[in-house]
Design a protein around this motif. Structure first.
Motif, PDB file in Angstrom:
ATOM      1  N   PHE A 120      -7.506  -4.707   7.092  1.00 24.73           N
ATOM      2  CA  PHE A 120      -8.128  -6.028   7.257  1.00 24.73           C
ATOM      3  C   PHE A 120      -7.122  -7.070   7.757  1.00 24.73           C
ATOM      4  O   PHE A 120      -7.482  -8.006   8.442  1.00 24.73           O
ATOM      5  N   VAL A 132      -5.644 -12.558   1.242  1.00 26.45           N
ATOM      6  CA  VAL A 132      -7.092 -12.455   1.508  1.00 26.45           C
ATOM      7  C   VAL A 132      -7.894 -12.270   0.219  1.00 26.45           C
ATOM      8  O   VAL A 132      -8.941 -12.896   0.033  1.00 26.45           O
ATOM      9  N   GLN A 133      -7.394 -11.433  -0.670  1.00 32.61           N
ATOM     10  CA  GLN A 133      -8.053 -11.210  -1.963  1.00 32.61           C
ATOM     11  C   GLN A 133      -9.537 -10.874  -1.773  1.00 32.61           C
ATOM     12  O   GLN A 133     -10.425 -11.633  -2.174  1.00 32.61           O
ATOM     13  N   CYS A 134      -9.792  -9.753  -1.170  1.00 33.20           N
ATOM     14  CA  CYS A 134     -11.177  -9.435  -0.803  1.00 33.20           C
ATOM     15  C   CYS A 134     -11.975  -8.756  -1.914  1.00 33.20           C
ATOM     16  O   CYS A 134     -13.182  -8.574  -1.783  1.00 33.20           O
ATOM     17  N   ARG A 181       0.813  -1.216   0.000  1.00 36.31           N
ATOM     18  CA  ARG A 181       0.000   0.000   0.000  1.00 36.31           C
ATOM     19  C   ARG A 181       0.849   1.270   0.000  1.00 36.31           C
ATOM     20  O   ARG A 181       2.044   1.232   0.298  1.00 36.31           O
ATOM     21  N   CYS A 208      -1.230 -10.210  -1.084  1.00 37.91           N
ATOM     22  CA  CYS A 208      -2.262 -10.355  -0.066  1.00 37.91           C
ATOM     23  C   CYS A 208      -2.993 -11.676  -0.232  1.00 37.91           C
ATOM     24  O   CYS A 208      -3.554 -11.947  -1.299  1.00 37.91           O
ATOM     25  N   CYS A 236      -2.666  -3.081   5.321  1.00 38.78           N
ATOM     26  CA  CYS A 236      -4.123  -3.035   5.158  1.00 38.78           C
ATOM     27  C   CYS A 236      -4.837  -3.269   6.499  1.00 38.78           C
ATOM     28  O   CYS A 236      -4.450  -4.118   7.287  1.00 38.78           O
ATOM     29  N   GLY A 281      -7.152  -9.170  -5.596  1.00 38.40           N
ATOM     30  CA  GLY A 281      -6.646  -8.479  -4.414  1.00 38.40           C
ATOM     31  C   GLY A 281      -5.412  -7.680  -4.718  1.00 38.40           C
ATOM     32  O   GLY A 281      -4.976  -7.591  -5.868  1.00 38.40           O
ATOM     33  N   CYS A 282      -4.869  -7.116  -3.668  1.00 37.44           N
ATOM     34  CA  CYS A 282      -3.696  -6.266  -3.812  1.00 37.44           C
ATOM     35  C   CYS A 282      -2.431  -7.120  -3.838  1.00 37.44           C
ATOM     36  O   CYS A 282      -2.456  -8.308  -3.522  1.00 37.44           O
TER      37      CYS A 282
HETATM   38  S1  SF4 Z   1      -7.451  -7.537   2.409  1.00 38.05           S
HETATM   39 FE1  SF4 Z   1      -6.568  -5.475   2.064  1.00 38.05          FE
HETATM   40  S2  SF4 Z   1      -4.624  -5.839   0.996  1.00 38.05           S
HETATM   41 FE2  SF4 Z   1      -5.877  -7.714   0.842  1.00 38.05          FE
HETATM   42  S3  SF4 Z   1      -6.970  -7.576  -1.094  1.00 38.05           S
HETATM   43 FE3  SF4 Z   1      -8.315  -6.746   0.490  1.00 38.05          FE
HETATM   44  S4  SF4 Z   1      -7.869  -4.510   0.512  1.00 38.05           S
HETATM   45 FE4  SF4 Z   1      -6.185  -5.500  -0.601  1.00 38.05          FE
END
Ligand code: SF4
Lengths: 597, 196
Positions: free
Chosen positions: A488, A294-296, A78, A292, A486, A288-289
């Protein structure tokens, strides 16, 4: 100087003179302020007069990555941008994921300062450390997607673009800076600052390796953090499967999911627009970013196109806040905001306010709740400042003030409130009221303790203990925004891991309490800036609706925000006087004596 | 249901089978599961601490569920259990660090539990490994110890799964006490149970 984690370099670009130069950043400065929001705050405090016009050439934009950006640490891809906000008049930072921050870092820079103003549209290109200002005459007037596409087709796929759309060019007070096409530095109108400076885009690409001081220790922290991310149902199941809209049903059930410009605290058709509903209807994959697990991000199918779906806040602002319960419309509205470069929250809440003013017969806006066509039309009008859009482009506070009914504007310090009714979450109310950037949920992120049980579940209706908890959250989050990680990831991994990862990356010894102290220094400096800008304690408040109108039904029935006692305690715990001014003792304790109001 | 959870949660805590915020309980209802909230205090459960979500399918409530939701689900899918209790009994954890199986030396333990398998895993919390291993074992045994972590017990009601947990800890206390006495065991009853 042997540096790890940081490069110790900033790039300063003066748009008025066209001069571009590299500058060293002292190591002590980076050690004290880390990067991201911290470094940005310190730069803005030092270089931008608090009383200046945010859309004038005295304002500056500070783009900053953090010491963990470019490392393998989860959620660390980020960067943030700081400036004086044209929407709130406060010092402001906004951060985003994607790949832009990592690419800035790989150019060998921790920070980019853009100052002055160009006379004709330009874009800045930084490739492997070499920077140039290019003519953007052809790009001016293009939307975000076109701009992104054109630049990539000229400069190649290995670049990341942060740019503005028509909203930024037209200096809409809540215009966003968009990077990687769909990632938004949404809040605070920083896109308008770019527009005022006539800088259409900043393009970065680089191959420099970010050196980590202790790779084996970093590997361990990455391994341990990934373990926690996998173990937490929030980051291993909820967010990957439903994205941030996982919160819709949950908050609706708690009676803290505002609707119709905060007239309601629940939305009858929440189920139709929930994370579950997205998964069952328009879901088309996830993204996602950088780095990461999580890939939200939701990808959703709308007609023939697959586009990124709305985040929780956007979904709410362009949905229930405006009385809309159609997922397709909300997804289209979200995409339109991204395309035009608008902050989705401020857009939705300003339109929601306009709808209420119209329905009460207080202001002619031509907008009514549950009017999908009106919503989409208003978004376009805001970005182009056409018709009623010109008034809406000023944000809900200025719009409501213009009609003499400011009480209907749901904002704090001018920043439109996000998707939580604080009457059912007292700490959230205190967080909104005291946030240095205005009505922001991310500064304190009381969602954690008051709704998700992170780090521990507290009674959401109670005011007791909320001041201390809010302060702790604000401080640590200021540090996390400087690392920059992030929010999250923060729900699964604690500051102990962040401190260890930071030590591993930089080779400088940090403990969790150091992060708290760094966060407190950032918070305090932001406060000092705002005080200089004329934002005294009278701005630490909430819209009258939240203080005086009890919730009419549902699980939060009868609640208002009991702000006064929490606020008095908050000032005391912060070491500020009764007027909310940091005492000299506190400044001494934080070694901030050189900064004063 | 809240009363059952409160009663068992309180007993688990008061009898030292869990620390203040550890452990979790669940029951199965058809294709739904009710499980304690992540980070809840079993000794002080309230309405908000009971989280209902899908047995096979996630919904938004998943973000509040116990970290061990995956293991509970796997157990329900792989066994006939209707309740699961996960605890951190101290003596049982200590013994699990030394043994591959725990064999009761007392009569009640021997009658009720016969033998308690001890399994090891690299990741023990919210772990996919445990999701794979535990259901098979828990269709043969009432309770299983995860080395250094804690117990997973199954039953038709939470009270039943609690009973095995409480019994296991009793068994282990007796073993620890007996060993600390350094005497020679007069009765080698445990040998018959090694083949259980
Ligand atoms: S959890 Fe945060 S870093 Fe991960 S994809 Fe979602 S916004 Fe991006």
């Amino acid at each position: 100087m042997d540096l790890y984690g940081w490069f110790g370099k900033a790039l300063r670009v003066n748009l008025s003179t066209g001069v571009i130069k590299e500058e060293e950043i002292e190591k002590t400065l980076m050690m004290d302020w880390l990067g991201g929001r911290g470094l940005g705050t310190r730069m803005i405090y030092r270089e931008v007069p608090a009383v200046c016009n945010p859309l004038g050439s005295e304002n500056k934009l500070v783009f900053a990555a953090g010491p963990l950006t470019g490392s393998n640490f989860p959620g660390s891809g980020r960067f943030s941008v700081s400036a004086k906000s044209p929407l709130t008049g406060t010092i402001f930072d906004s951060n985003a994921g994607g790949t832009w921050g990592v690419r800035l870092k790989r150019c060998g820079f921790d920070m980019l300062i853009i100052e002055g103003a160009a006379s004709t549209p330009v874009f800045l290109s930084i490739k492997d450390g070499a920077a140039s200002l290019e003519d953007a005459g052809e790009l001016w007037g293009n939307d975000v997607f076109e701009t992104n596409h054109k630049i990539i087709s000229i400069l190649g796929k290995d670049v990341s673009v942060a740019c503005i759309g028509p909203a930024g060019e037209n200096q809409v007070k809540f215009a966003a800076i968009m990077n990687d096409a769909h990632r938004a530095l949404g809040r605070g109108g920083l896109g308008a600052v770019m527009g005022a400076k006539k800088i259409k885009a900043v393009v970065v690409s680089g191959n420099k390796k970010v050196r980590v001081a202790h790779p084996e220790k970093m590997d361990l922290m990455v391994y341990e953090s990934d373990k926690w991310i996998q173990a937490s149902p929030i980051t291993s199941k909820g967010l990957p499967e439903f994205g941030t809209p996982v919160l819709v049903n949950l908050f609706n059930e708690l009676g803290v999911f505002p609707s119709y410009n905060f007239q309601g605290s629940q939305f009858a058709n929440a189920g139709k627009i929930s994370g579950e509903a997205i998964a069952e209807t328009i879901y088309a994959g996830r993204k996602g970013c950088y780095r990461c697990p999580v890939q939200c991000t939701r990808m959703v199918k709308i007609g023939a196109s697959t586009i990124p779906g709305p985040e929780y806040e956007s979904l709410w602002a362009l949905g229930p806040e405006c009385g809309i319960d159609d997922l397709t419309v909300i997804a289209e509205a979200n995409n339109l905001c991204n395309q035009l470069g608008l902050d989705t929250i401020s857009t939705g809440v300003t339109i929601g306010c306009a709808m209420e003013l119209e329905e009460r017969g207080l202001l002619k806006t031509g907008l009514k709740f549950n009017d999908a066509v009106g919503l989409l039309r208003a978004i376009k009008q805001i970005a182009s400042r056409e018709g009623v859009g010109d008034l809406l482009a000023e944000g809900s506070r200025r719009m409501a003030d213009s009609s003499g009914f400011s009480q209907y504007s749901m904002q704090v310090k001018g920043l439109e409130l996000p998707a939580y009714d604080p009457r059912g979450m007292q700490g959230m109310g205190l967080g909104f009221a005291t946030s240095n950037r205005g009505g922001c949920h991310l500064s304190a992120y009381m969602v954690g303790p008051e709704a998700l049980g992170v780090p521990k579940m507290v009674d959401r209706f109670s005011t007791g203990g909320k001041a201390g908890l809010t302060i702790t959250q604000q401080n640590i989050n200021a540090a996390v925004d400087s690392l920059i990680i992030c929010r999250f990831i923060n729900l699964a991994v604690s500051e102990e891991y962040f401190a260890r990862a930071l030590s591993a990356a930089t080779g400088v010894d940090y403990r969790p309490q150091d992060l708290h102290r760094i966060g407190e220094r950032i918070w305090t400096l932001e406060r000092l800036y705002n005080l200089q800008a004329g934002l005294d304690s009278s701005f630490d408040t909430l819209p009258p609706r939240l203080l005086e109108e009890p919730i009419a039904e549902g699980p939060s029935l009868g609640k208002t925000v009991e702000l006064k006692p929490m606020l008095a305690e908050y000032y005391r715990f912060r070491g500020w006087d009764a007027a909310g001014i940091p005492t000299s003792k506190k400044l001494q304790e934080l070694e901030l004596e050189e900064y004063s109001c | 249901m809240l009363k059952d959870f409160q009663k068992i949660g309180r007993d688990l805590f008061l009898s030292g089978l869990n620390s203040s915020h550890s452990g979790n309980l669940s029951v199965r209802y058809g294709d739904r599961i009710v499980i304690t909230r992540r980070g809840s205090m079993l000794g002080h459960l309230e309405e908000r601490d009971l989280i209902e979500t899908g047995l096979a399918k996630n919904d938004s409530k998943i973000i509040l569920a116990s970290t061990e939701i995956g293991v509970h689900r796997a157990i329900y899918k792989g066994t006939s259990a209707l309740a699961v209790v996960h605890a951190h009994p101290v003596h049982a954890i200590a013994l699990s660090l030394l043994e591959d199986q725990i064999i009761p030396v007392d009569s009640e333990g021997a009658y009720l539990l016969h033998k308690i398998p001890v399994i090891g895993a690299e990741h023990t919390i919210g772990s996919k490994e445990l999701e794979n291993i535990l259901p098979g074992l828990l269709s043969e045994y009432k309770i299983v110890m995860v080395r250094g972590h804690g117990s997973f017990a199954v039953g038709q009601m939470i009270e039943e799964a609690y009973q095995w947990t409480s019994c296991l800890e009793q068994v282990c206390r007796i073993i620890c006490l007996t060993r600390s006495l350094h005497g020679e065991m007069k009765e080698k009853r445990f040998e018959k149970f090694t083949s259980w």
